[in-house]
Design a protein around this motif. Structure first.
Motif, PDB file in Angstrom:
ATOM      1  N   PHE A   1     -23.781 -62.228  -1.375  1.00 38.25           N
ATOM      2  CA  PHE A   1     -23.471 -61.181  -1.937  1.00 38.25           C
ATOM      3  C   PHE A   1     -23.286 -59.576  -0.924  1.00 38.25           C
ATOM      4  O   PHE A   1     -24.609 -60.089  -0.680  1.00 38.25           O
ATOM      5  CB  PHE A   1     -24.131 -60.846  -3.466  1.00 38.25           C
ATOM      6  CG  PHE A   1     -23.941 -62.236  -4.223  1.00 38.25           C
ATOM      7  CD1 PHE A   1     -23.634 -61.641  -5.481  1.00 38.25           C
ATOM      8  CD2 PHE A   1     -23.987 -63.094  -4.235  1.00 38.25           C
ATOM      9  CE1 PHE A   1     -22.951 -62.542  -6.138  1.00 38.25           C
ATOM     10  CE2 PHE A   1     -24.242 -64.584  -5.127  1.00 38.25           C
ATOM     11  CZ  PHE A   1     -23.505 -64.288  -6.302  1.00 38.25           C
ATOM     12  N   ASP A   2     -22.888 -59.051  -0.885  1.00 39.44           N
ATOM     13  CA  ASP A   2     -22.566 -57.760  -0.214  1.00 39.44           C
ATOM     14  C   ASP A   2     -22.728 -56.501  -0.835  1.00 39.44           C
ATOM     15  O   ASP A   2     -22.437 -55.778  -1.564  1.00 39.44           O
ATOM     16  CB  ASP A   2     -21.698 -57.888   1.236  1.00 39.44           C
ATOM     17  CG  ASP A   2     -22.166 -56.773   1.988  1.00 39.44           C
ATOM     18  OD1 ASP A   2     -23.521 -55.885   1.561  1.00 39.44           O
ATOM     19  OD2 ASP A   2     -21.528 -56.262   2.986  1.00 39.44           O
ATOM     20  N   GLU A   3     -24.631 -56.281  -1.597  1.00 36.26           N
ATOM     21  CA  GLU A   3     -24.408 -55.095  -2.349  1.00 36.26           C
ATOM     22  C   GLU A   3     -23.760 -55.342  -3.707  1.00 36.26           C
ATOM     23  O   GLU A   3     -23.002 -54.329  -3.319  1.00 36.26           O
ATOM     24  CB  GLU A   3     -24.916 -54.193  -1.585  1.00 36.26           C
ATOM     25  CG  GLU A   3     -25.783 -53.815  -0.305  1.00 36.26           C
ATOM     26  CD  GLU A   3     -25.887 -52.546   0.179  1.00 36.26           C
ATOM     27  OE1 GLU A   3     -26.037 -51.752  -0.901  1.00 36.26           O
ATOM     28  OE2 GLU A   3     -26.262 -52.060   1.503  1.00 36.26           O
ATOM     29  N   PRO A   4     -23.723 -55.930  -4.367  1.00 36.32           N
ATOM     30  CA  PRO A   4     -22.837 -56.362  -5.360  1.00 36.32           C
ATOM     31  C   PRO A   4     -23.381 -55.290  -6.625  1.00 36.32           C
ATOM     32  O   PRO A   4     -22.284 -55.141  -6.996  1.00 36.32           O
ATOM     33  CB  PRO A   4     -23.213 -57.761  -5.990  1.00 36.32           C
ATOM     34  CG  PRO A   4     -24.765 -58.207  -5.604  1.00 36.32           C
ATOM     35  CD  PRO A   4     -25.200 -56.765  -4.414  1.00 36.32           C
TER      36      PRO A   4
ATOM     37  N   LYS B   1     -27.130 -55.913   8.114  1.00 36.86           N
ATOM     38  CA  LYS B   1     -27.345 -56.659   6.443  1.00 36.86           C
ATOM     39  C   LYS B   1     -26.055 -56.870   6.659  1.00 36.86           C
ATOM     40  O   LYS B   1     -25.759 -58.261   6.613  1.00 36.86           O
ATOM     41  CB  LYS B   1     -28.230 -56.302   5.959  1.00 36.86           C
ATOM     42  CG  LYS B   1     -29.269 -55.876   6.104  1.00 36.86           C
ATOM     43  CD  LYS B   1     -30.062 -55.153   4.604  1.00 36.86           C
ATOM     44  CE  LYS B   1     -29.116 -53.559   3.387  1.00 36.86           C
ATOM     45  NZ  LYS B   1     -28.989 -52.126   4.420  1.00 36.86           N
ATOM     46  N   SER B   2     -24.565 -56.103   6.064  1.00 37.74           N
ATOM     47  CA  SER B   2     -23.561 -57.046   6.189  1.00 37.74           C
ATOM     48  C   SER B   2     -22.859 -57.698   6.982  1.00 37.74           C
ATOM     49  O   SER B   2     -22.652 -58.736   7.359  1.00 37.74           O
ATOM     50  CB  SER B   2     -23.077 -55.454   5.977  1.00 37.74           C
ATOM     51  OG  SER B   2     -23.067 -54.849   4.787  1.00 37.74           O
ATOM     52  N   THR B   3     -23.202 -56.849   8.689  1.00 35.05           N
ATOM     53  CA  THR B   3     -22.757 -58.323   9.109  1.00 35.05           C
ATOM     54  C   THR B   3     -23.218 -59.208   9.590  1.00 35.05           C
ATOM     55  O   THR B   3     -22.443 -59.740   9.672  1.00 35.05           O
ATOM     56  CB  THR B   3     -22.816 -56.879  10.181  1.00 35.05           C
ATOM     57  OG1 THR B   3     -22.723 -55.935  10.541  1.00 35.05           O
ATOM     58  CG2 THR B   3     -22.208 -57.635  12.473  1.00 35.05           C
TER      59      THR B   3
HETATM   60 MG   LIG Z   1     -23.806 -53.002   4.426  1.00 32.70          MG
END
Ligand SMILES: [Mg+2]
Ligand SMILES: Nc1ncnc2c1ncn2[C@@H]1O[C@H](COP(=O)(O)OP(=O)(O)OP(=O)(O)O)[C@@H](O)[C@H]1O
Lengths: 221, 242
Positions: B160-163, B40-42
């Motif tokens: 937004f990455d796991e904000p 997901k982050s990637t």
């Molecule tokens: Mg991640």
């Protein structure tokens, strides 16, 4: 009659002290700027720049400062490098040598500081659209300098003491003043004790200044 | 507005993005969920080229992001990003954090940038913290400043990455409220989060990832009521019961 009685010689100390301060400030500023540039080379995205930075540090850290000064003072005229007229030549050679040598140490410290900055900081800055150089200027370098004030302070103090080597290439600095006073009065103990105390009068306030800056930066971090 | 076409990426032998196809339209809010390590982050970091890709195409606002000729700094102006760990600049105050990019990247005069910065801090609910350094802010406040900082560039998309996953329950709400407002105003958003409540209320679509692939891509209501994929169903039951 002690040294204090030899009024005719005493003016040498303030003159020498002034030269030492000038030499220290010039070289300190020079090595901060040059050292930072070398550090940026060492972490640059371009490999040739990294080699250049690495070579610089290895060369200047691994040869004696006195040899570098002798080279600059005695050898440069023979290889066509012009550092100034006879009256300024010694000072310039000394300032240049001190700058080049201490820049290598500054570079190592600044490099460590640059690498210690959280990667998330760099990503946040870049994702805002800052260029690599903009990110360095606004984010990575300011954080680095806040973190490396104490070790840079140590370099500064070492540099102040190392300026005394300039006396060996004829710069009329503090130690040089001591030498002359000693040779005219034959009061070695008093002459060199006075010289030592005058160096302390530079290094101790510098240490206090560094502590103060460090505390102030901690508040802001 | 954002279009992935058969995007691939490896970390060594790990196929972290395995043929991603995804489209996000203007004003759409897409939530990305999936187990840890699913990519997901990637995925969202490729959108502003924080991560390079190996093949496929990714077009953002008409720009092929990973094209060598593209000026990545220009592209990034239009793509705001908010990180799990906030990443506020510790040597700057809240307001200076918000003003930095507009003044240094866009060259907006300081006075204008300051007014706008204060307006943004007001929008995220903490105008009184303008002159405070990040260490003196709670996690929730830091994340809201980080959102204001990203918004200061007037981005067309927000990532937004796991904000909220570094925050306590109380602070999670204040951050999600800000994000919900943004969604309501029509901001295009891609949000990696496990906050089911937020996903249900604020998103149009949910994308479920596993093992570097998009396993399911469904309208939000449908995803939560009758997920098509078994893996999504299992994952949901774990997330919701927590
Ligand atoms: Mg991640
Ligand atoms: N720089 C890297 N080098 C090598 N492997 C990496 C790197 N970054 C991520 N990975 C690996 O790629 C996989 C996907 O990572 P990613 O961070 O995209 O997952 P994620 O879905 O965001 O997970 P999480 O929910 O834990 O944040 C993980 O297995 C991770 O270990």
């Amino acid at each position: 009659m002690g040294i204090i009685g030899e009024f005719s010689e005493l003016y040498l100390f303030p003159n020498g002290l002034f030269i030492t301060i000038q030499l220290a400030i010039t070289s300190l500023l020079g090595s901060l700027v040059l050292g930072t540039v070398i550090a940026l080379f060492r972490i640059a995205p371009l490999v040739p720049l990294r080699w250049l930075g690495g070579g610089y540090v290895e060369f200047f850290r691994n040869t004696p400062l006195l040899v570098q000064l002798f080279f600059l003072y005695f050898a440069t005229p023979y290889i066509g490098i012009y550092l100034g007229e006879p009256d300024t030549f010694g000072f310039r050679a000394a300032a240049l040598g001190l700058t080049l040598y201490h820049a290598a140490y500054v570079a190592e410290i600044v490099r460590g500081g640059l690498l210690a900055v959280d990667k998330g900081q760099i990503e946040a800055a870049r994702s805002l659209g800052l260029t690599y150089l903009g990110m360095l200027r606004e984010v990575q370098l300011p954080q680095t300098f806040r973190a490396v004030i104490p070790p840079l302070g140590n370099i500064g103090i070492a540099l102040v003491k190392n300026t005394s080597l300039a006396a060996t290439i004829g710069v009329a600095d503090l130690l040089f003043a001591g030498d002359i006073v000693e040779s005219r009065t034959f009061r070695a103990e008093e002459a060199y004790a006075a010289v030592a105390i005058l160096y302390l009068s530079l290094t101790i306030p510098l240490g206090i200044l560094v502590n103060y800056l460090e505390k102030r930066m901690l508040v802001a971090r | 507005m954002i279009e992935f076409r058969d995007v691939h990426k490896h970390y060594g032998s790990l196929h972290v993005l395995n043929g991603i196809d995804l489209q996000v339209a203007e004003r759409e809010v897409v939530v990305v969920i999936g187990p840890s390590g699913s990519g997901k982050s990637t995925l969202i970091r490729t959108i502003n080229r924080l991560e390079p890709i190996e093949s496929g195409t990714l077009v953002v606002n008409g720009t092929p992001v990973h094209d060598r000729k593209v000026d990545v700094n220009k592209l990034r102006r239009d793509v705001g990003m908010v990180f799990q760990s906030f990443n506020l600049f510790p040597h700057l105050t809240a307001l200076q954090n918000v003003m930095l990019a507009p003044t240094k990247v866009k060259g907006i005069p300081r006075g204008t940038a300051r007014e706008k910065g204060i307006a943004l801090l007001t929008k995220v609910g903490i105008p009184e913290k303008a002159d405070v350094h990040p260490v003196r802010l709670s996690g929730g406040q830091q994340q809201r400043v980080a959102i204001a900082r990203a918004l200061a560039m007037d981005p067309k998309v927000m990532l937004f990455d796991e904000p909220t996953s570094a925050l306590d329950a109380e602070m999670i709400r204040e951050v999600l409220d800000v994000m919900r407002d943004l969604a309501r105003e029509g901001m295009t958003m891609i949000v990696v989060t496990h906050e089911v409540g937020f996903a249900r209320e604020a998103s149009n679509r949910v994308v479920f990832m596993d093992g570097g692939r998009i396993i399911e891509d469904s309208p939000t209501a449908q995803f939560f009521e009758r997920p098509r994929e078994e893996r999504a169903r299992q994952f949901l039951s774990r997330v919701i019961h927590h």
